[in-house]
Design an enzyme around this catalytic site. Structure first.
Site, PDB file in Angstrom:
ATOM      1  N   PHE A   1     -11.176 -37.689   8.397  1.00 48.54           N
ATOM      2  CA  PHE A   1     -11.286 -37.475   6.956  1.00 48.54           C
ATOM      3  C   PHE A   1     -11.808 -38.759   6.289  1.00 48.54           C
ATOM      4  CE2 PHE A   1      -9.771 -37.152   2.585  1.00 48.54           C
ATOM      5  CZ  PHE A   1     -10.219 -35.889   2.272  1.00 48.54           C
TER       6      PHE A   1
ATOM      7  N   ASP B   1      -1.817 -39.280  10.025  1.00 49.47           N
ATOM      8  CA  ASP B   1      -2.026 -38.684   8.706  1.00 49.47           C
ATOM      9  C   ASP B   1      -1.530 -37.242   8.766  1.00 49.47           C
ATOM     10  OD1 ASP B   1      -2.911 -37.514   6.349  1.00 49.47           O
ATOM     11  OD2 ASP B   1      -4.846 -38.538   6.375  1.00 49.47           O
TER      12      ASP B   1
ATOM     13  N   TYR C   1       0.428 -32.784  -2.352  1.00 48.64           N
ATOM     14  CA  TYR C   1      -0.234 -31.818  -3.235  1.00 48.64           C
ATOM     15  C   TYR C   1      -0.848 -30.632  -2.520  1.00 48.64           C
ATOM     16  CZ  TYR C   1      -4.508 -34.647  -2.395  1.00 48.64           C
ATOM     17  OH  TYR C   1      -5.550 -35.328  -1.838  1.00 48.64           O
ATOM     18  N   LYS C   2      -0.870 -30.663  -1.197  1.00 47.51           N
ATOM     19  CA  LYS C   2      -1.376 -29.496  -0.461  1.00 47.51           C
ATOM     20  C   LYS C   2      -0.203 -28.569  -0.125  1.00 47.51           C
ATOM     21  CE  LYS C   2      -5.245 -31.980   1.629  1.00 47.51           C
ATOM     22  NZ  LYS C   2      -6.359 -31.267   0.975  1.00 47.51           N
TER      23      LYS C   2
ATOM     24  N   ARG D   1     -13.702 -23.779   3.682  1.00 47.88           N
ATOM     25  CA  ARG D   1     -12.303 -23.922   4.100  1.00 47.88           C
ATOM     26  C   ARG D   1     -11.388 -23.188   3.137  1.00 47.88           C
ATOM     27  NH1 ARG D   1      -9.420 -29.749   4.152  1.00 47.88           N
ATOM     28  NH2 ARG D   1      -9.187 -29.251   1.950  1.00 47.88           N
TER      29      ARG D   1
END
Lengths: 306, 306
Positions: free
Chosen positions: A44, A109, A134-135, A280
């Protein structure tokens, strides 16, 4: 309980980017004689940028994380447990033990992991990790991130950004820096209270439901999604094996960017585009319904077939 | 318009502590041949800790900022415009020009300044500054901080924490780090949206009213507070000259800690204790009424006289 950590091993603070930066420095201070960092070339972006930035500033080398990589001179590896594109879960236990044998530390991560799948830092030998809320922890837009440091390392935490929230007697004011003996050592400045409250709610909700239930719903959602993908003849790079995938799915299509924009603008479906060709879809178990999976994929399919 | 900056010279992000850390690194990269940092021994704790932490990690020296300090080998000075205890305003223009002549940069901390007094970064020669939004900008608890970099330095901004929000093509994903050409270079990771919205409201309100009006009310509030202080025979270390003080006042008393606790618990007056002996009352012009000043000081006086 969401990642199997003990009480006092996790601090919610700042952003994933900042926490990665700090986590790499914490790891480097534990391996002062090693001059190599490792990160995958397709990791990422913010993870790669942070690693490359630190390497640049400290004159260290970045080695691409590839199968068969030599870790014997590596100080720290930064690696996502779940691939941000395909949702493939890597073999955390095997890799951690490989790294440990070679004397390297791994900063994991868990941004796509915590709140999505069952995970146990202690069973897997994980000593350092960061992640967002937040996911899959439903903390809402830009809710703060977190840092996990296994208890055995707390006395050795040395991080670069000395802030007054890490200070033992924070309001003594006239004192030299003398940080807490525990996880609070990773704190910096005044926390963002509103965002923190939202994160707290999201985390509490996940804890109340329990990761066993949440992960089961997640697997059911992605299994259903795979059936719908096949039904519409779409192409996915997400693993078929439910044990090997997280809670999002990747549909490959050359017009991915345009499709994601169309979904958002005309169909109230918020997907991500992950270049070059991935649409996604995140399926957060606590809030995504099976009917949402059907609707989203049906609309995507209709857009593709024109 | 709150600090006299041009459009595109300020970014709201992260926390004052983080922004200080980053600001010192930005300044250091502009003075690569100098190995000395300067900060006052009685500067606000997080400012001192950040400076001392960076000096420790990079093998630099910290020189105490005192009258007559030699700045000819100093890379960067970190200094608050307004003393966090007494509210005394330092001579920003004189100090900046002294530093500039000596080739040193000053990173100003405007946490007690922005939204409290009239300030003009360009008129004063200020090139780097940070500040919070949760005090006099009324952004609420833990609202994000901000960074100001004067436009002429934007092309030279090099900061240590490379995050994806500084990246020019943020969602291209497969690219190397290539930051924006402007103030967005100081951004890190995903911003805290809820806290950012609160900060935005506070900043917008201050802009709508205008700093001339806000500063005038602030001066009137502190002038009234000084009269009340004298009326009750209290002791203050805040300057008598309205041009030399910000928007808080300091009452000295050996039982400061106990008094502040009593005020909060029994009298709904939220003051700060600043050891060893200061009761600090913040008078935010947009929200503090003259009657609040009277009530707070009257209660404090009654507590002191028993």
């Amino acid at each position: 309980s969401i990642i199997g950590s003990l009480s006092g091993e996790v601090a919610v603070h700042d952003s994933t980017t900042l926490n990665l930066y700090q986590g790499v420095h914490i790891a480097l201070a534990l391996r002062p004689d090693r001059k190599v960092l490792a990160v995958a070339a397709d990791e990422f972006p913010t993870d790669r940028y942070v690693v490359e930035g630190i390497a640049h500033d400290l004159g260290l080398t970045v080695r691409p994380l590839e199968p068969g990589i030599d870790l014997h001179d590596v100080a720290v590896v930064v690696r996502s447990v779940i691939d941000y594109r395909t949702a493939e879960i890597c073999d955390v236990k095997a890799f951690t033990s490989l790294a440990t044998e070679a004397g390297a530390l791994v900063l994991w991560d868990l941004s796509h992991t915590a709140g999505a799948i069952e995970f146990d830092v202690h069973a897997l030998g994980v000593e350092l990790a960061v992640g967002c809320t937040y996911k899959f922890l439903n903390g809402g837009p830009g809710a703060p991130a977190w840092t996990y440091v296994s208890e055995n390392l707390h006395s050795q935490i040395q991080q670069p950004i000395k802030g007054w929230f890490a200070q033992k007697d924070q309001f003594a004011m006239e004192m030299p820096f003398a940080p807490h003996d525990d996880i609070r050592r990773v704190l910096l400045g005044t926390p963002h209270i509103l965002s923190l409250i939202a994160a707290e709610e999201g985390i509490a909700l996940s804890e109340r439901v329990g990761m066993k239930q949440i992960a089961a719903k997640g697997q059911a959602l992605t299994a259903f999604a795979m059936q719908v993908v096949d039904h519409f003849g779409l192409t996915t790079s997400t693993p078929r094996d439910p044990q090997r995938r997280g809670c999002h799915i990747a549909i490959s299509h050359p017009r991915a960017k345009e499709l994601v924009a169309d979904l958002a603008t005309h169909h109230k479906v918020l997907a991500d585009v992950r270049p070059p060709d991935i649409v996604r879809l995140g399926l957060s178990p606590l809030t995504t319904r099976f009917t949402d999976v059907w609707d989203g994929l049906q609309r995507l399919s209709h857009l593709i077939s024109g």
